[in-house]
Design an enzyme around this catalytic site. Structure first.
Site, PDB file in Angstrom:
ATOM      1  N   PHE A   1       0.817  -1.218   0.000  1.00  0.00           N
ATOM      2  CA  PHE A   1       0.000   0.000   0.000  1.00  0.00           C
ATOM      3  C   PHE A   1       0.853   1.272   0.000  1.00  0.00           C
ATOM      4  CE2 PHE A   1      -2.413  -3.391   2.077  1.00  0.00           C
ATOM      5  CZ  PHE A   1      -3.546  -3.426   1.268  1.00  0.00           C
ATOM      6  N   LEU A   2       2.174   1.129  -0.203  1.00  0.00           N
ATOM      7  CA  LEU A   2       3.015   2.326  -0.125  1.00  0.00           C
ATOM      8  C   LEU A   2       2.642   3.331  -1.202  1.00  0.00           C
ATOM      9  CD1 LEU A   2       5.232   2.360  -2.634  1.00  0.00           C
ATOM     10  CD2 LEU A   2       6.385   0.693  -1.230  1.00  0.00           C
ATOM     11  N   ARG A   3       2.923   4.604  -0.899  1.00  0.00           N
ATOM     12  CA  ARG A   3       2.726   5.668  -1.881  1.00  0.00           C
ATOM     13  C   ARG A   3       4.090   6.145  -2.331  1.00  0.00           C
ATOM     14  NH1 ARG A   3      -0.013   9.615   2.125  1.00  0.00           N
ATOM     15  NH2 ARG A   3       1.664   8.642   3.310  1.00  0.00           N
TER      16      ARG A   3
ATOM     17  N   LYS B   1      -6.465  -5.361  -1.910  1.00  0.00           N
ATOM     18  CA  LYS B   1      -5.628  -4.397  -2.648  1.00  0.00           C
ATOM     19  C   LYS B   1      -6.454  -3.686  -3.728  1.00  0.00           C
ATOM     20  CE  LYS B   1      -2.302  -2.089  -4.288  1.00  0.00           C
ATOM     21  NZ  LYS B   1      -1.827  -0.913  -3.571  1.00  0.00           N
TER      22      LYS B   1
ATOM     23  N   PHE C   1      -8.018  12.619   0.186  1.00  0.00           N
ATOM     24  CA  PHE C   1      -8.322  12.184  -1.184  1.00  0.00           C
ATOM     25  C   PHE C   1      -9.571  12.826  -1.763  1.00  0.00           C
ATOM     26  CE2 PHE C   1      -5.629   8.819  -3.079  1.00  0.00           C
ATOM     27  CZ  PHE C   1      -4.577   8.991  -2.195  1.00  0.00           C
TER      28      PHE C   1
ATOM     29  N   GLY D   1      -9.013  18.226  -8.991  1.00  0.00           N
ATOM     30  CA  GLY D   1      -7.853  18.593  -9.804  1.00  0.00           C
ATOM     31  C   GLY D   1      -8.033  18.088 -11.222  1.00  0.00           C
TER      32      GLY D   1
ATOM     33  N   CYS E   1      -0.814   2.817 -10.714  1.00  0.00           N
ATOM     34  CA  CYS E   1      -1.684   1.868 -10.018  1.00  0.00           C
ATOM     35  C   CYS E   1      -3.184   2.057 -10.261  1.00  0.00           C
ATOM     36  CB  CYS E   1      -1.394   1.906  -8.526  1.00  0.00           C
ATOM     37  SG  CYS E   1       0.232   1.259  -8.137  1.00  0.00           S
TER      38      CYS E   1
ATOM     39  N   LYS F   1      -4.641   1.089 -13.807  1.00  0.00           N
ATOM     40  CA  LYS F   1      -4.397  -0.336 -14.071  1.00  0.00           C
ATOM     41  C   LYS F   1      -5.218  -1.214 -13.128  1.00  0.00           C
ATOM     42  CE  LYS F   1      -0.348  -1.910 -11.979  1.00  0.00           C
ATOM     43  NZ  LYS F   1      -0.708  -2.977 -11.058  1.00  0.00           N
TER      44      LYS F   1
HETATM   45  N1  LIG Z   1       4.539   1.726  -7.610  1.00  0.00           N
HETATM   46  C1  LIG Z   1       3.660   1.758  -6.613  1.00  0.00           C
HETATM   47  O1  LIG Z   1       3.400   2.803  -6.022  1.00  0.00           O
HETATM   48  C2  LIG Z   1       2.971   0.497  -6.181  1.00  0.00           C
HETATM   49  C3  LIG Z   1       2.254   0.486  -4.975  1.00  0.00           C
HETATM   50  C4  LIG Z   1       1.629  -0.691  -4.583  1.00  0.00           C
HETATM   51  C5  LIG Z   1       1.691  -1.820  -5.381  1.00  0.00           C
HETATM   52  N2  LIG Z   1       2.390  -1.783  -6.559  1.00  0.00           N
HETATM   53  C6  LIG Z   1       2.466  -3.011  -7.347  1.00  0.00           C
HETATM   54  O2  LIG Z   1       3.758  -3.573  -7.158  1.00  0.00           O
HETATM   55  C7  LIG Z   1       4.223  -4.197  -8.378  1.00  0.00           C
HETATM   56  C8  LIG Z   1       5.571  -3.592  -8.775  1.00  0.00           C
HETATM   57  O3  LIG Z   1       5.373  -2.217  -9.073  1.00  0.00           O
HETATM   58  P1  LIG Z   1       6.597  -1.222  -9.309  1.00  0.00           P
HETATM   59  O4  LIG Z   1       6.012   0.133  -9.440  1.00  0.00           O
HETATM   60  O5  LIG Z   1       7.652  -1.456  -8.280  1.00  0.00           O
HETATM   61  O6  LIG Z   1       7.132  -1.758 -10.733  1.00  0.00           O
HETATM   62  P2  LIG Z   1       8.435  -1.349 -11.514  1.00  0.00           P
HETATM   63  O7  LIG Z   1       8.122  -1.455 -12.940  1.00  0.00           O
HETATM   64  O8  LIG Z   1       8.993  -0.066 -10.968  1.00  0.00           O
HETATM   65  O9  LIG Z   1       9.493  -2.489 -11.118  1.00  0.00           O
HETATM   66  C9  LIG Z   1       9.393  -3.820 -11.514  1.00  0.00           C
HETATM   67  C10 LIG Z   1      10.810  -4.390 -11.639  1.00  0.00           C
HETATM   68  O10 LIG Z   1      10.712  -5.794 -11.847  1.00  0.00           O
HETATM   69  C11 LIG Z   1      11.770  -6.172 -12.713  1.00  0.00           C
HETATM   70  N3  LIG Z   1      11.453  -7.487 -13.283  1.00  0.00           N
HETATM   71  C12 LIG Z   1      10.463  -7.830 -14.151  1.00  0.00           C
HETATM   72  N4  LIG Z   1      10.467  -9.142 -14.392  1.00  0.00           N
HETATM   73  C13 LIG Z   1      11.486  -9.676 -13.662  1.00  0.00           C
HETATM   74  C14 LIG Z   1      11.981 -10.989 -13.468  1.00  0.00           C
HETATM   75  N5  LIG Z   1      11.417 -12.043 -14.051  1.00  0.00           N
HETATM   76  N6  LIG Z   1      13.040 -11.155 -12.662  1.00  0.00           N
HETATM   77  C15 LIG Z   1      13.618 -10.103 -12.041  1.00  0.00           C
HETATM   78  N7  LIG Z   1      13.179  -8.830 -12.175  1.00  0.00           N
HETATM   79  C16 LIG Z   1      12.118  -8.622 -12.964  1.00  0.00           C
HETATM   80  C17 LIG Z   1      11.845  -5.043 -13.704  1.00  0.00           C
HETATM   81  O11 LIG Z   1      13.098  -5.007 -14.366  1.00  0.00           O
HETATM   82  C18 LIG Z   1      11.613  -3.833 -12.799  1.00  0.00           C
HETATM   83  O12 LIG Z   1      12.827  -3.301 -12.314  1.00  0.00           O
HETATM   84  C19 LIG Z   1       3.111  -3.971  -9.398  1.00  0.00           C
HETATM   85  O13 LIG Z   1       2.292  -5.098  -9.429  1.00  0.00           O
HETATM   86  C20 LIG Z   1       2.357  -2.788  -8.835  1.00  0.00           C
HETATM   87  O14 LIG Z   1       1.000  -2.790  -9.222  1.00  0.00           O
HETATM   88  C21 LIG Z   1       3.035  -0.659  -6.965  1.00  0.00           C
END
Ligand SMILES: NC(=O)c1ccc[n+]([C@@H]2O[C@H](COP(=O)([O-])OP(=O)(O)OC[C@H]3O[C@@H](n4cnc5c(N)ncnc54)[C@H](O)[C@@H]3O)[C@@H](O)[C@H]2O)c1
Length: 477
Positions: A161-163, A235, A280, A284, A291, A294
């Site tokens: 749940f991080l932002r 989630k 929230f 704006g 997120c 998607k």
């Molecule tokens: N970004 C957010 O704020 C956030 C918050 C909550 C949940 N999420 C969820 O967390 C997940 C990750 O999000 P993110 O923003 O960190 O994604 P991101 O795209 O920043 O990072 C994903 C990383 O995974 C690596 N990767 C992909 N396939 C791989 C494999 N087979 N082996 C090793 N590395 C691999 C990529 O190279 C990339 O560096 C998503 O499902 C997202 O929905 C994201």
């Protein structure tokens, strides 16, 4: 415990660094060599306040290493997190290619030396826990079929749940930890992993102080233990609800503009009701980021697979799509003809304190303006390099600061509410412009102050007669 985190993006890097800070021995694995090289050199591949410092301290506490080779890390680990991307496909479904490859890779690397827990931290469609288990088993039986009946592992869902922008605070001091697991051994391992976090048994880093409510109120972090399916659904429900709150504020803003009300006052008026809450509810130019869009689309798709049409989710997406167009409409109202004009965008990142441009309103606005024959100039404190790199064909003139961005412009649009913009000297800003028009896409300025500085001002849902600045913090994903 020995922990592997697969994926060093916004979630994986922060998760790995926090777990090592708590005292676990962590290996972060990514298939992208460039990211791993940066991390080994002590530089985070993403912009996240405090992350470089946290990694440095984490090396000395539990220890953290960065690798491209998954197998040795998995073999040494008790807990393996999957934190790879799950981007949307054009249909709205989640692309599970990265998840599948990670899960198979884990299976291929497993041996029978210990019980391991595979934790899904990526946001995955409901039902993916079962898929991960199947893929890990397939990985095992493809690589060493003779061992398959002796390899013991459990699967957990631990949604994140991080932002972005406050990821370290959110990870060290979360509102709650959700763990979905369908067997006691897996749940027990997760409790052990998170024990220092739940009980807050760690010194606060100087750059991420413990919030006062954790010092004075109940000191334990609530843990919600559920089935895997419920955890996955939590989630999606959380993000769907947050997106809906922003969409609601935007819809009210659009009505406020028509009837002559001020949306900031209206949202404060309703937000003080504890059943509603003020967070929230900032109107704006719409939400963005990796997120909300998607996840809402993916949940809508899942509902559809079960024959259910989720109408609130559909409306939430539609309202947000429409809100992105409000800026163009306001520019047209102020300037009439846009072709040949110059418009400055302040901010490109989808929100402050990140360099993330995924689904950023700025990109859609810039693209539309360029299509309409507008010269677009832009300044963002951290996201310009990423924007240049990710959109090489977009004709944006990148500028060194807000003042050079507005030079000779016919209008300026506040797109991202970076703190450095809210303190801008509006008089000086207006004096640099060809025509002093300010579209305040995040309602951060006082309309009075903007008008006194010489601007023609338009906010979102703001009635020209009332001009108080927004009194609550910016919207954050
Ligand atoms: N970004 C957010 O704020 C956030 C918050 C909550 C949940 N999420 C969820 O967390 C997940 C990750 O999000 P993110 O923003 O960190 O994604 P991101 O795209 O920043 O990072 C994903 C990383 O995974 C690596 N990767 C992909 N396939 C791989 C494999 N087979 N082996 C090793 N590395 C691999 C990529 O190279 C990339 O560096 C998503 O499902 C997202 O929905 C994201």
């Amino acid at each position: 415990m020995r922990v592997t985190v697969i994926g060093t993006g916004y979630v994986g890097t922060v998760t790995g660094a926090c777990l090592a800070y708590l005292g676990h021995r962590v290996t972060c694995v990514d298939s992208n060599q460039a990211k791993i090289d940066k991390l080994r050199g002590g530089v985070s591949p993403i912009y996240e306040p405090g992350l470089d410092d946290l990694i440095t301290i984490a090396k000395e506490r539990g220890g953290i290493g960065f690798e491209t080779d998954l197998a040795p890390a998995v073999r040494e680990s008790d807990v393996i997190f999957i934190a790879v991307g799950t981007p949307p496909l054009p249909s709205g479904e989640s692309n599970l290619t990265y998840l599948e490859s990670a899960a198979r890779g884990i299976g291929a690397a497993m041996d029978s030396s210990r019980f391991r827990v595979v934790v899904n931290k990526s946001t995955v469609p409901v039902g993916s826990g079962g898929l991960v288990e199947t893929l890990v088993r397939e990985g095992v039986s493809e690589t060493h079929p003779e061992l398959s009946h002796r390899i013991a592992f459990g699967v957990a869902s631990n949604p994140e749940f991080l932002r972005e922008g406050s990821a370290i605070l959110d990870s060290l001091y979360p509102d709650r930890i959700v763990v979905g697991a369908d067997d006691p051994a897996t749940m027990e391992a997760m409790r052990k992993l998170y024990e220092p976090l739940i009980q807050q048994r760690f010194p606060e880093p100087s750059f991420a102080p413990r919030p006062s409510q954790l010092q004075t109120g109940p000191k334990e972090i609530p843990v919600v233990e559920t089935t895997i399916t419920s955890a996955e659904m939590i989630k999606y429900s959380a993000n769907a609800f947050l997106a809906l709150k922003i969409g609601f504020a935007n819809e009210m803003a659009n009505i406020c503009e028509r009837v002559g009300a001020e949306v900031t006052e209206v949202m404060t008026g309703i937000g003080l009701d504890w059943r509603i809450g003020r967070a929230f509810l900032n109107a704006g130019i719409g939400w963005g980021g990796s997120c909300f869009g998607k996840d809402v689309s993916s949940l809508l798709h899942t509902a559809g697979e079960y024959g259910y049409q989720a109408r609130i989710l559909e409306a939430s997406l539609a309202v947000n799509r429409m809100q992105r167009g409000v800026v163009i409409q306001k520019l047209q109202e102020k300037l009439f003809i846009l072709k040949g004009r110059t418009v400055a965008l302040l901010g490109l990142a989808f929100k402050p304190n990140t360099d993330d441009l995924r689904d950023a309103p700025s990109l859609q606005i810039a693209e539309k303006l360029i299509q309409m024959g507008v010269r677009v100039r832009a300044y963002d404190p951290v996201a310009m390099d990423a924007c240049r790199e990710q959109n090489p064909n977009m004709r944006i003139a990148y500028c060194d600061d807000a003042f050079s961005a507005v030079e000779h412009a016919d209008a300026v649009v506040l797109v991202t509410e970076w703190p450095e913009f809210t303190g801008l000297n509006l008089k000086q800003l207006a004096s640099r412009m060809n025509k002093a028009v300010l579209i305040d896409g995040r309602n951060v300025f006082s309309a009075d102050a903007a008008r006194e500085a010489g601007f023609e001002y338009a906010g979102i849902g703001r009635f020209a007669g009332r001009t108080a600045p927004r009194s609550t913090p910016a919207v954050a994903d």
